[in-house]
Each structure stands twice: as C-alpha cells, then as structure tokens.
Design a protein around this motif. Structure first.
Motif, short mmCIF file in Angstrom:
data_model
loop_
_atom_site.label_atom_id
_atom_site.label_comp_id
_atom_site.label_asym_id
_atom_site.label_seq_id
_atom_site.Cartn_x
_atom_site.Cartn_y
_atom_site.Cartn_z
N ILE A 79 0.81 -1.22 0.00
CA ILE A 79 0.00 0.00 0.00
C ILE A 79 0.85 1.27 0.00
O ILE A 79 0.35 2.35 -0.31
N GLN A 80 2.11 1.16 0.36
CA GLN A 80 3.04 2.29 0.36
C GLN A 80 2.47 3.51 1.11
O GLN A 80 2.62 4.65 0.68
N GLY A 81 1.80 3.23 2.23
CA GLY A 81 1.29 4.30 3.06
C GLY A 81 0.00 4.94 2.60
O GLY A 81 -0.48 5.89 3.22
N ASP A 82 -0.60 4.43 1.52
CA ASP A 82 -1.83 4.99 0.97
C ASP A 82 -3.03 4.21 1.52
O ASP A 82 -3.24 3.05 1.16
N ILE A 83 -3.86 4.84 2.34
CA ILE A 83 -5.00 4.14 2.93
C ILE A 83 -6.06 3.81 1.88
O ILE A 83 -6.94 2.96 2.11
N TRP A 84 -6.00 4.47 0.72
CA TRP A 84 -6.96 4.21 -0.35
C TRP A 84 -6.37 3.32 -1.44
O TRP A 84 -6.90 3.27 -2.55
N ASP A 85 -5.30 2.60 -1.14
CA ASP A 85 -4.61 1.80 -2.15
C ASP A 85 -5.55 0.77 -2.79
O ASP A 85 -5.54 0.60 -4.01
N THR A 86 -6.35 0.09 -1.98
CA THR A 86 -7.27 -0.92 -2.52
C THR A 86 -8.26 -0.30 -3.49
O THR A 86 -8.53 -0.85 -4.57
N GLN A 87 -8.80 0.86 -3.12
CA GLN A 87 -9.77 1.53 -3.99
C GLN A 87 -9.12 1.99 -5.30
O GLN A 87 -9.72 1.88 -6.38
N TRP A 88 -7.88 2.49 -5.20
CA TRP A 88 -7.16 2.89 -6.41
C TRP A 88 -6.92 1.68 -7.33
O TRP A 88 -7.06 1.78 -8.55
N ASP A 89 -6.54 0.56 -6.72
CA ASP A 89 -6.30 -0.66 -7.52
C ASP A 89 -7.56 -1.09 -8.25
O ASP A 89 -7.53 -1.47 -9.43
N MET A 90 -8.68 -1.05 -7.55
CA MET A 90 -9.95 -1.43 -8.16
C MET A 90 -10.33 -0.46 -9.29
O MET A 90 -10.81 -0.87 -10.36
N LEU A 91 -10.10 0.82 -9.05
CA LEU A 91 -10.41 1.82 -10.08
C LEU A 91 -9.55 1.60 -11.32
O LEU A 91 -10.04 1.69 -12.45
N CYS A 92 -8.27 1.32 -11.12
CA CYS A 92 -7.37 1.07 -12.25
C CYS A 92 -7.84 -0.13 -13.05
O CYS A 92 -7.81 -0.13 -14.29
N CYS A 93 -8.27 -1.18 -12.36
CA CYS A 93 -8.77 -2.37 -13.03
C CYS A 93 -10.03 -2.05 -13.82
O CYS A 93 -10.19 -2.50 -14.96
N LEU A 94 -10.92 -1.25 -13.24
CA LEU A 94 -12.15 -0.86 -13.94
C LEU A 94 -11.83 -0.07 -15.20
O LEU A 94 -12.37 -0.36 -16.29
N ILE A 95 -10.93 0.91 -15.08
CA ILE A 95 -10.56 1.72 -16.24
C ILE A 95 -9.91 0.85 -17.31
O ILE A 95 -10.23 0.95 -18.50
#
Length: 209
Positions: free
Chosen positions: A169-185
């Motif tokens: 996560i490299q300190g990003d609490i929204w890492d999971t959400q970002w990963d999901m968004l990248c997959c969606l895009i």
C-alpha cells in the motif's frame, strides 16, 4: 480455423513467459514475497496449459495472459513497490510512490477480453450491453478477490515484512480503492479497443463448438 502458425505463436509466448519466470526466480528481493506474487500466475498458467487441447483461446487472449504473467513475475522479482523503472519515474517526476502496482492493475483490466471469450463460447450470451456489463463486473470481482487475498495474507502473517511487501500500500489508505479503479478503467478501455479485433479472431481461429 486453428493453424500451425497459431500454435507456433502460442508456443513462443509460452517460452517467453517461462524465460521471464526463470529470471524472476534468480535472486529475487525476497523469496517469500516472490512466492506470494507469482503463485497466482503459475497456477493459472498450469490450468491453461492443461486445458490447451480441450479449450484453446484466441491468440489475442494468449498474448494478454502472457503479458499479465510477465507483469506479476517482474513485480515478484523486484517487489512491486521497488521496480527500478518506476522508481526512476517516481524520482524524475517527483511522485510520492512507485506506481508499478497501479500500472499492473490497469493492465489486469485486459483480462476482461479472456473473460469475454469464455462467456461468448461457453454461455448463451451474445455481444451487446449485457455482455459488456457482465465481463466488467467479473473483472472487478476478480480484482476484489485478489485484494481480499492480500488482506488475508497480511492478517495471517500478522503484518510481517513479506506480507507488507505483498500488500504494497506504500502508506496509501486508499490503495485498494485505487487498484480497483485502475482495473475498472483498464477493463473498459480494453473492451472498447480490442472487442472488434477479438470478434475477428474468434471467427478466424476458433472451430465452432
């Protein structure tokens, strides 16, 4: 129709993937993290190889599978948060994190084409909005399952160094959400860019089942 030329391309892709796998296994940053990162790809490849004569995908699907396997092998070798090229990008553009994991999740959206092929060949679904919605939902479901697995590994190992690297996560609490968004895009872009090519290859390469 299936041709010897297609089989040669498939074999070449397999050899490239095997070569990258062997490279990734040579002195990785952490053998435990490497094992966690590459295991899903290895299991998937074994299943695909075992089913080759019974269910043969289009060459486009095999190219996508090869790319995704290589992405995971490279990430496993270096650890996703420490891939050198993306460290250089981080420094060159003064970014807050190494974005190889974001790049990887964006490319994982390509797997939507493989899912599309399975549904078109094995279910009554036909091309159209329902197919689009279902394969995107399946792609997101797989991405979510992967995030759950990462979380479970972290919990089981009680936050060990390898699990932290795997979670990435490299300190990003929204890492999971970002990963999901990248997959969606990535999934949506893949469908818009490759669906017509995929349809042509389905007609050209696949014997009617």
């Amino acid at each position: 129709m299936r041709t010897d030329g297609n089989i040669r391309i498939h074999l070449f892709l397999l050899l490239v993937v095997i070569a990258v796998f062997i490279w990734s296994a040579i002195k990785p940053a952490s053998y435990l993290t490497w094992l966690l990162e590459v295991s899903p790809a290895v299991v998937g490849l074994i299943i695909i190889i075992a089913a080759y004569n019974k269910f043969r995908f289009t060459t486009l699907s095999y190219v996508i599978i090869a790319i995704l396997a290589i992405i995971m092998f490279v990430g496993g070798h270096y650890i996703y948060s420490k891939v050198p090229l993306f460290n250089w990008i981080k420094d060159a553009f003064d970014l807050k994190r190494n974005h190889y994991d974001r790049f990887g999740h964006l490319l994982k959206g390509l797997f939507v084409i493989v899912l599309r092929e399975i549904l078109l060949r094995k279910t009554p679904l036909t091309k159209g909005p329902w197919l689009f919605a279902i394969v995107v939902s399946m792609s997101l479901a797989i991405a979510a399952l992967y995030e759950i697995i990462e979380w479970l590994v972290s919990k089981i190992s009680k936050g060990g160094e390898a699990s932290k690297d795997f979670l990435g996560i490299q300190g990003d609490i929204w890492d999971t959400q970002w990963d999901m968004l990248c997959c969606l895009i990535g999934s949506v872009i893949a469908l818009f860019v490759f669906s017509k090519l995929h349809d042509r290859l389905l007609k050209k390469e696949i014997i009617k089942e």
